[in-house]
Design a protein around this motif. Structure first.
Motif, PDB file in Angstrom:
ATOM      1  N   VAL A 174       0.822  -1.208   0.000  1.00 36.39           N
ATOM      2  CA  VAL A 174       0.000   0.000   0.000  1.00 36.39           C
ATOM      3  C   VAL A 174       0.857   1.259   0.000  1.00 36.39           C
ATOM      4  CG1 VAL A 174      -0.249   0.037   2.522  1.00 36.39           C
ATOM      5  CG2 VAL A 174      -1.985   1.101   1.083  1.00 36.39           C
ATOM      6  N   ALA A 175       2.012   1.231   0.661  1.00 36.34           N
ATOM      7  CA  ALA A 175       2.862   2.420   0.671  1.00 36.34           C
ATOM      8  C   ALA A 175       3.330   2.765  -0.735  1.00 36.34           C
ATOM      9  CB  ALA A 175       4.064   2.203   1.595  1.00 36.34           C
ATOM     10  N   ARG A 176       3.699   1.752  -1.495  1.00 39.63           N
ATOM     11  CA  ARG A 176       4.135   2.002  -2.873  1.00 39.63           C
ATOM     12  C   ARG A 176       2.951   2.412  -3.754  1.00 39.63           C
ATOM     13  NH1 ARG A 176       8.881  -2.100  -4.864  1.00 39.63           N
ATOM     14  NH2 ARG A 176      10.125  -2.109  -2.944  1.00 39.63           N
ATOM     15  N   ARG A 177       1.774   1.898  -3.447  1.00 39.89           N
ATOM     16  CA  ARG A 177       0.593   2.314  -4.215  1.00 39.89           C
ATOM     17  C   ARG A 177       0.348   3.812  -4.033  1.00 39.89           C
ATOM     18  NH1 ARG A 177      -3.677  -2.341  -4.925  1.00 39.89           N
ATOM     19  NH2 ARG A 177      -2.269  -4.105  -5.121  1.00 39.89           N
ATOM     20  N   HIS A 178       0.432   4.274  -2.800  1.00 38.24           N
ATOM     21  CA  HIS A 178       0.291   5.716  -2.551  1.00 38.24           C
ATOM     22  C   HIS A 178       1.382   6.497  -3.275  1.00 38.24           C
ATOM     23  CE1 HIS A 178      -3.056   5.789   0.177  1.00 38.24           C
ATOM     24  NE2 HIS A 178      -2.501   4.929   1.010  1.00 38.24           N
ATOM     25  N   ALA A 179       2.606   5.978  -3.205  1.00 40.32           N
ATOM     26  CA  ALA A 179       3.719   6.674  -3.854  1.00 40.32           C
ATOM     27  C   ALA A 179       3.537   6.717  -5.362  1.00 40.32           C
ATOM     28  CB  ALA A 179       5.043   5.990  -3.494  1.00 40.32           C
ATOM     29  N   LEU A 180       3.043   5.631  -5.944  1.00 40.76           N
ATOM     30  CA  LEU A 180       2.825   5.574  -7.386  1.00 40.76           C
ATOM     31  C   LEU A 180       1.756   6.576  -7.812  1.00 40.76           C
ATOM     32  CD1 LEU A 180       3.397   4.265 -10.110  1.00 40.76           C
ATOM     33  CD2 LEU A 180       1.759   2.454  -9.512  1.00 40.76           C
ATOM     34  N   ILE A 181       0.682   6.653  -7.045  1.00 35.22           N
ATOM     35  CA  ILE A 181      -0.381   7.613  -7.369  1.00 35.22           C
ATOM     36  C   ILE A 181       0.132   9.041  -7.214  1.00 35.22           C
ATOM     37  CG2 ILE A 181      -2.601   8.511  -6.564  1.00 35.22           C
ATOM     38  CD1 ILE A 181      -3.337   5.552  -5.949  1.00 35.22           C
ATOM     39  N   GLY A 182       0.925   9.279  -6.167  1.00 39.35           N
ATOM     40  CA  GLY A 182       1.507  10.607  -5.992  1.00 39.35           C
ATOM     41  C   GLY A 182       2.410  10.988  -7.144  1.00 39.35           C
ATOM     42  N   TRP A 183       3.203  10.015  -7.618  1.00 37.05           N
ATOM     43  CA  TRP A 183       4.074  10.264  -8.777  1.00 37.05           C
ATOM     44  C   TRP A 183       3.245  10.593 -10.010  1.00 37.05           C
ATOM     45  CZ3 TRP A 183       3.866   7.260 -13.196  1.00 37.05           C
ATOM     46  CH2 TRP A 183       4.835   7.547 -14.179  1.00 37.05           C
ATOM     47  N   ALA A 184       2.174   9.837 -10.239  1.00 40.40           N
ATOM     48  CA  ALA A 184       1.337  10.066 -11.421  1.00 40.40           C
ATOM     49  C   ALA A 184       0.684  11.443 -11.371  1.00 40.40           C
ATOM     50  CB  ALA A 184       0.277   8.969 -11.528  1.00 40.40           C
ATOM     51  N   ARG A 185       0.206  11.840 -10.222  1.00 40.17           N
ATOM     52  CA  ARG A 185      -0.435  13.163 -10.102  1.00 40.17           C
ATOM     53  C   ARG A 185       0.587  14.285 -10.280  1.00 40.17           C
ATOM     54  NH1 ARG A 185      -5.343  14.148  -9.371  1.00 40.17           N
ATOM     55  NH2 ARG A 185      -6.866  12.561  -8.751  1.00 40.17           N
ATOM     56  N   ALA A 186       1.795  14.064  -9.785  1.00 43.27           N
ATOM     57  CA  ALA A 186       2.817  15.106  -9.889  1.00 43.27           C
ATOM     58  C   ALA A 186       3.347  15.251 -11.313  1.00 43.27           C
ATOM     59  CB  ALA A 186       3.976  14.795  -8.936  1.00 43.27           C
ATOM     60  N   THR A 187       3.369  14.161 -12.068  1.00 44.44           N
ATOM     61  CA  THR A 187       3.964  14.188 -13.406  1.00 44.44           C
ATOM     62  C   THR A 187       2.938  14.279 -14.530  1.00 44.44           C
ATOM     63  OG1 THR A 187       3.966  11.771 -13.570  1.00 44.44           O
ATOM     64  CG2 THR A 187       5.918  12.818 -12.597  1.00 44.44           C
ATOM     65  N   GLY A 188       1.674  14.003 -14.215  1.00 44.88           N
ATOM     66  CA  GLY A 188       0.649  13.996 -15.255  1.00 44.88           C
ATOM     67  C   GLY A 188       0.614  12.721 -16.068  1.00 44.88           C
ATOM     68  N   ALA A 189       1.316  11.687 -15.627  1.00 47.12           N
ATOM     69  CA  ALA A 189       1.342  10.422 -16.359  1.00 47.12           C
ATOM     70  C   ALA A 189       0.058   9.632 -16.124  1.00 47.12           C
ATOM     71  CB  ALA A 189       2.544   9.587 -15.925  1.00 47.12           C
ATOM     72  N   VAL A 190      -0.279   8.790 -17.069  1.00 48.86           N
ATOM     73  CA  VAL A 190      -1.390   7.853 -16.937  1.00 48.86           C
ATOM     74  C   VAL A 190      -0.812   6.500 -16.533  1.00 48.86           C
ATOM     75  CG1 VAL A 190      -3.227   6.634 -18.150  1.00 48.86           C
ATOM     76  CG2 VAL A 190      -2.817   9.052 -18.621  1.00 48.86           C
ATOM     77  N   VAL A 191      -1.342   5.923 -15.465  1.00 48.51           N
ATOM     78  CA  VAL A 191      -0.911   4.601 -15.021  1.00 48.51           C
ATOM     79  C   VAL A 191      -1.916   3.579 -15.535  1.00 48.51           C
ATOM     80  CG1 VAL A 191      -0.462   3.100 -13.043  1.00 48.51           C
ATOM     81  CG2 VAL A 191       0.229   5.506 -12.973  1.00 48.51           C
ATOM     82  N   VAL A 192      -1.429   2.590 -16.265  1.00 52.13           N
ATOM     83  CA  VAL A 192      -2.277   1.526 -16.810  1.00 52.13           C
ATOM     84  C   VAL A 192      -2.091   0.290 -15.939  1.00 52.13           C
ATOM     85  CG1 VAL A 192      -2.825   0.104 -18.801  1.00 52.13           C
ATOM     86  CG2 VAL A 192      -2.062   2.471 -19.128  1.00 52.13           C
ATOM     87  N   GLU A 193      -3.155  -0.117 -15.261  1.00 56.28           N
ATOM     88  CA  GLU A 193      -3.133  -1.271 -14.361  1.00 56.28           C
ATOM     89  C   GLU A 193      -3.651  -2.501 -15.098  1.00 56.28           C
ATOM     90  OE1 GLU A 193      -5.112  -2.701 -10.093  1.00 56.28           O
ATOM     91  OE2 GLU A 193      -5.893  -0.938 -11.135  1.00 56.28           O
TER      92      GLU A 193
END
Length: 479
Positions: A263-282
């Motif tokens: 879960v910690a990495r999930r939060h970090a991944l979402i934070g990275w996506a919001r900060a960079t504007g990237a789309v994460v494909v799950e």
């Protein structure tokens, strides 16, 4: 400090539809998320919490096990259960071992005919496990529907409604039909996303090691594909480049190493996506099959605005079925439908009607439950044979054995994996090495052992042959 019975914000409602264990785990997650439970706080023992709530200890143990698996809790030897560090921005883990030379593609011995081989091919389900009556009913129903004059670019409306209900039950996704696009599977959904979002020269990320087809789809779209390191837990958010337009990831069961993203990495991944504007494909390719706890929550449910969810029937039914689904913001779904019209991309109506029948009758979910038990038996046979004590066995370890339809047998050196492939082929077992999942020099050597397509008796025989091959070999350390 230890949370007292009075302070722990958990109650159970026996009249609610949700199971008691699910109620407990959900309330603990919420308490950690809002700060009621802080990092490092000790929770009551399973016995104490069971007494407090008036439930069986098994109920609390099930809830704690799920929370451990998701990364919300951690155990300390001889001390108890504590709230884990679920804050984003963890420091990166130690670097991976030095790269090793890539190994050649596996080959079978010419002494054994291909038809005689037991194929431990990864990613292939047990299509023979579909009940013939169920299969006939689905296609008979599809055959009564006249072909549409022009296909709906979103997919059949009634199928999208059934998929929304199915994903709500199976994955906890609060999706409506407006969030869903019927696709030709994961690769088809990813190709539509690439056509809509990626321009030639854009930088995109794919896990390393990762799904080769995802790399190929994005490469063909004109993107510059960057390998993004994973470890035993999955993608490493702190190492992601900040210039990615899109990132493809498999958080529930990393393909191929099998890690589940904490879960910690999930939060970090979402934070990275919001900060960079990237789309994460799950890519949630085989989340139906877990053998330790219930399926982990989908990453999409944590932030639907930046996560696009891909699912497929191929891992549940058969690779040739050719249908999947994409869940995203309705505006993106509309854009993808428009792109699809221009590309002439479509899922045949009979396939959609067959899937609709399987969902509407409950046959698909009954099939999943049967296959979960069937794959669990095959997995157990493979894991038992390769992990039982052996004083002279070669050094190795299994990865990703708690879910899916494959395990990874990690080995000290690539050349040993190649040797095992050749030796196993002579004994009638076809194996695949890990190197094909790397875009660059492999950093993990070993075999990927799929148990979906082979019957239980064949899996047992293959496991015995592989254990026999591991036993007499003296493996040197990695070069």
């Amino acid at each position: 400090m230890t949370i007292s019975r009075a302070d722990l914000p958990v109650v159970v409602d026996r009249r609610a539809a949700a199971p008691l264990a699910a109620q407990i785990s959900a309330q603990v997650r919420e308490a950690v998320t809002v700060g009621v439970l802080g990092l490092g706080e000790r929770l009551p023992s399973t016995r104490d919490l069971a007494d407090m709530l008036g439930v069986s200890r098994t109920v609390v143990t099930t809830a704690y096990t799920q929370l451990f698996a998701e990364g919300w809790l951690e155990g300390r030897h001889g001390s108890g259960t504590y709230v884990a560090d679920v804050a984003p921005g963890l420091s990166p883990p130690p670097p991976a071992s030095p790269p090793r030379p890539a190994s050649p593609a596996p080959t079978a011995s010419s002494a054994t005919a291909p038809g005689d081989l037991i194929e431990l091919r990864p990613g292939v389900p047990w299509a023979a496990g579909i009940e013939p009556a169920v299969w006939r009913r689905a296609w008979r129903s599809a055959g009564t529907r006249p072909p549409a004059l022009w296909p709906d670019p979103y997919g059949l409306p009634e199928l999208r409604a059934e998929l929304a209900a199915y994903l709500r039950r199976s994955r906890g996704l609060l999706a409506t039909p407006a969030n869903i696009l019927v696709t030709r599977g994961v690769a088809g959904g990813l190709a539509l996303l690439a056509a809509a979002l990626v321009r030639p020269g854009d930088t995109v990320g794919v896990e390393e090691p990762g799904y080769p087809a995802a790399r190929e789809v994005l490469h063909r779209a004109g993107a510059r594909v960057v390998p993004c390191r994973v470890d035993v837990h999955g993608i490493v958010p702190d190492e992601l480049p900040r210039n990615l337009r899109l990132l493809y990831t498999t958080p529930a069961h990393q393909y191929p190493l099998g890690g589940r993203l904490p879960v910690a990495r999930r939060h970090a991944l979402i934070g990275w996506a919001r900060a960079t504007g990237a789309v994460v494909v799950e890519d949630d390719y085989d989340s139906e099959f877990r053998y330790d706890v219930g399926p982990l929550p989908a990453l999409h449910s944590m932030d639907p605005d930046v996560i696009v969810y891909l699912g497929t029937a191929s891992k549940v039914l058969a690779p040739g079925f050719g249908a999947g689904w994409l869940v995203a913001d309705p505006h993106l779904v509309e854009r993808l439908a428009q792109v699809r019209v221009g590309l002439g991309d479509r899922v045949p109506d009979p396939v959609q009607h067959a899937l609709l029948t399987l969902l509407a009758t409950g046959d698909l979910e009954r099939h999943v439950r049967r296959m979960r038990l069937e794959y669990a038996r095959r997995r157990a046979a493979l894991v038992e044979a390769l992990t039982s004590p052996c004083d002279v066995c070669a050094p190795s370890r299994l990865l990703g054995e708690t879910a899916g339809m494959h395990v990874v047998l990690e080995l000290p050196a690539a050349r040993q994996a190649d040797r095992l492939v050749a030796a196993a082929a002579e004994r009638g077992v076809a194996l695949w090495t890990l190197d094909r999942y790397f875009a660059g020099p492999p950093t993990v050597s070993g075999l990927i052992l799929g148990y979906g397509a082979a019957p239980l008796s064949a899996v047992r025989r293959a496991a015995a042959e592989l254990r026999a091959l591991l036993t007499p070999v003296a493996y040197p350390g990695p070069a």
